[in-house]
Design a protein around this motif. Structure first.
Motif, PDB file in Angstrom:
ATOM      1  N   SER A   1      27.209  42.556  38.297  1.00  0.00           N
ATOM      2  CA  SER A   1      28.253  41.980  39.143  1.00  0.00           C
ATOM      3  C   SER A   1      29.395  41.365  38.344  1.00  0.00           C
ATOM      4  O   SER A   1      30.432  41.007  38.897  1.00  0.00           O
TER       5      SER A   1
ATOM      6  N   PHE B   1      32.568  40.947  36.030  1.00  0.00           N
ATOM      7  CA  PHE B   1      33.750  41.696  35.624  1.00  0.00           C
ATOM      8  C   PHE B   1      34.006  41.390  34.148  1.00  0.00           C
ATOM      9  O   PHE B   1      34.075  40.245  33.752  1.00  0.00           O
TER      10      PHE B   1
ATOM     11  N   ASP C   1      38.738  43.878  31.991  1.00  0.00           N
ATOM     12  CA  ASP C   1      39.273  43.889  33.359  1.00  0.00           C
ATOM     13  C   ASP C   1      40.142  42.662  33.601  1.00  0.00           C
ATOM     14  O   ASP C   1      41.228  42.751  34.188  1.00  0.00           O
TER      15      ASP C   1
ATOM     16  N   ASP D   1      44.100  42.601  34.454  1.00  0.00           N
ATOM     17  CA  ASP D   1      44.548  42.056  35.737  1.00  0.00           C
ATOM     18  C   ASP D   1      45.434  40.829  35.561  1.00  0.00           C
ATOM     19  O   ASP D   1      46.237  40.505  36.450  1.00  0.00           O
TER      20      ASP D   1
ATOM     21  N   ASN E   1      48.124  41.126  48.211  1.00  0.00           N
ATOM     22  CA  ASN E   1      46.929  40.788  47.411  1.00  0.00           C
ATOM     23  C   ASN E   1      47.200  39.783  46.296  1.00  0.00           C
ATOM     24  O   ASN E   1      46.461  39.749  45.296  1.00  0.00           O
TER      25      ASN E   1
ATOM     26  N   ALA F   1      44.163  37.590  45.619  1.00  0.00           N
ATOM     27  CA  ALA F   1      42.886  38.230  45.250  1.00  0.00           C
ATOM     28  C   ALA F   1      42.488  37.912  43.812  1.00  0.00           C
ATOM     29  O   ALA F   1      41.294  37.883  43.485  1.00  0.00           O
TER      30      ALA F   1
ATOM     31  N   ARG G   1      38.755  36.653  42.674  1.00  0.00           N
ATOM     32  CA  ARG G   1      37.902  37.557  41.890  1.00  0.00           C
ATOM     33  C   ARG G   1      37.451  36.942  40.566  1.00  0.00           C
ATOM     34  O   ARG G   1      36.306  37.119  40.163  1.00  0.00           O
ATOM     35  N   TYR G   2      38.321  36.200  39.907  1.00  0.00           N
ATOM     36  CA  TYR G   2      38.026  35.791  38.535  1.00  0.00           C
ATOM     37  C   TYR G   2      37.790  34.287  38.312  1.00  0.00           C
ATOM     38  O   TYR G   2      37.368  33.892  37.224  1.00  0.00           O
TER      39      TYR G   2
END
Length: 318
Positions: free
Chosen positions: A100, A102, A106, A110, A141, A144, A148-149
């Motif tokens: 799961s 990241f 990545d 991003d 987005n 987001a 996410r992070y």
């Protein structure tokens, strides 16, 4: 023939005791095995001795020792199986966390995309404010990234620090239908052609903010994605935030689980061959008795010690 049957049975008992001594790797158990072997060979080498006494010795002592050790072995194996189950659960969790997570590549990619979104949003916000329209200025987005992070790659700060970074004077901001931006920040964004880069992410609990830096000068600002709030940021305040560790939350979890499994492996190795102190003390006492030079003469009077061994089979000591 009867004597041979007793000796054969004695050999089988010795084999069982030998296996148990090898399993427990305990000095007193091994000594008992060696002494029992000596007693067996004494009767095996001296046909004139009453071999029935050897049989009586095994009935009174050796069989009780074997039964006791077998019970301890069974309990130990059950306990260690629980430890190994926990180890496997930790391994499954480690794999789940890895699946799961990241990875850093990545995140770094991003970060650049998010900075581009912010810069485009600032440019559009300037146009919206200039034309005094209700158009939503942020690109799709934009929220987001933090969602996410944040848990893995944002640095922890106190609630007080978060409050300092997001407080503002209402007289010093532009208030749009969906966005609040500090007037000086909007001015700098125009001056430097909306060229900023992602500096770091900060979080406290479930709240996260993003910090950006102007490429052409050491000026920083924060973006609060929950409130669509953009404010200039005090560089000195940023210096007080601990950004030394780049170890992610998931990496910390994985390391903690690996350390825990190392401890469990060690515990399992010890638990597998552990003998309760009370049992070891009793075995040592019995070993002392069977090494006594007068033991064979008094073998028939060994019932009391044998009964103590047998009693332990039905107690909570083990």
């Amino acid at each position: 023939m009867e004597d041979n049957a007793v000796l054969r049975e004695s050999n089988r008992i010795l084999n069982k005791l030998h296996l148990l001594s090898a399993f427990f790797e305990d000095e007193i158990v091994y000594k008992i095995y060696l002494r029992t072997q000596v007693i067996h060979r004494l009767y095996e080498s001296n046909p004139e001795l009453d071999v029935n006494k050897l049989e009586l010795f095994h009935v009174q002592f050796t069989s009780a020792v074997i039964d006791l050790l077998k019970k301890i072995k069974k309990i130990n194996e059950r306990n260690t199986s629980l430890l190994f189950e926990e180890i496997q659960l930790n391994k499954d969790l480690i794999q789940s966390v890895k699946d799961s997570d990241f990875n850093l590549a990545d995140f770094n990619n991003d970060k650049q995309r998010q900075a581009l979104r912010i810069n485009n949003s600032l440019r559009r916000l300037y146009e919206v404010l200039s034309s005094d329209t209700d158009e939503y200025p942020f690109v799709k987005n934009i929220n987001a990234f933090s969602a996410r992070y944040a848990q893995d790659y944002f640095f922890d700060i106190s609630a007080e620090t978060l409050a300092q970074l997001t407080e503002y004077n209402p007289n010093e901001v532009y208030t749009h239908a969906s966005v609040i931006i500090e007037r000086k920040l909007m001015g700098k964004a125009c001056k430097y052609d909306f060229r900023t880069e992602f500096y770091c992410g900060l979080k406290t609990g479930n709240l996260a903010i993003e910090v950006y830096k102007f490429i052409d000068e050491d000026t920083y600002y924060v973006f609060n994605p929950q409130r669509n709030l953009l404010l200039l940021c005090d560089e000195e305040l940023l210096k007080t935030i601990d950004q030394a560790s780049e170890v992610t939350r998931n990496e910390r979890i994985i390391q903690e689980l690996l350390d825990k499994n190392d401890q469990l492996q060690s515990s399992a190795a010890l638990a597998r061959i552990s003998i309760p102190a009370e049992v070891k003390a009793l075995l040592a006492e019995n070993y002392k008795k069977i090494t006594d030079i007068n033991f064979l003469q008094n073998i028939a009077g060994f019932d009391a010690q044998a009964n103590i061994l047998k009693t332990m089979l039905n107690t909570d000591i083990i």
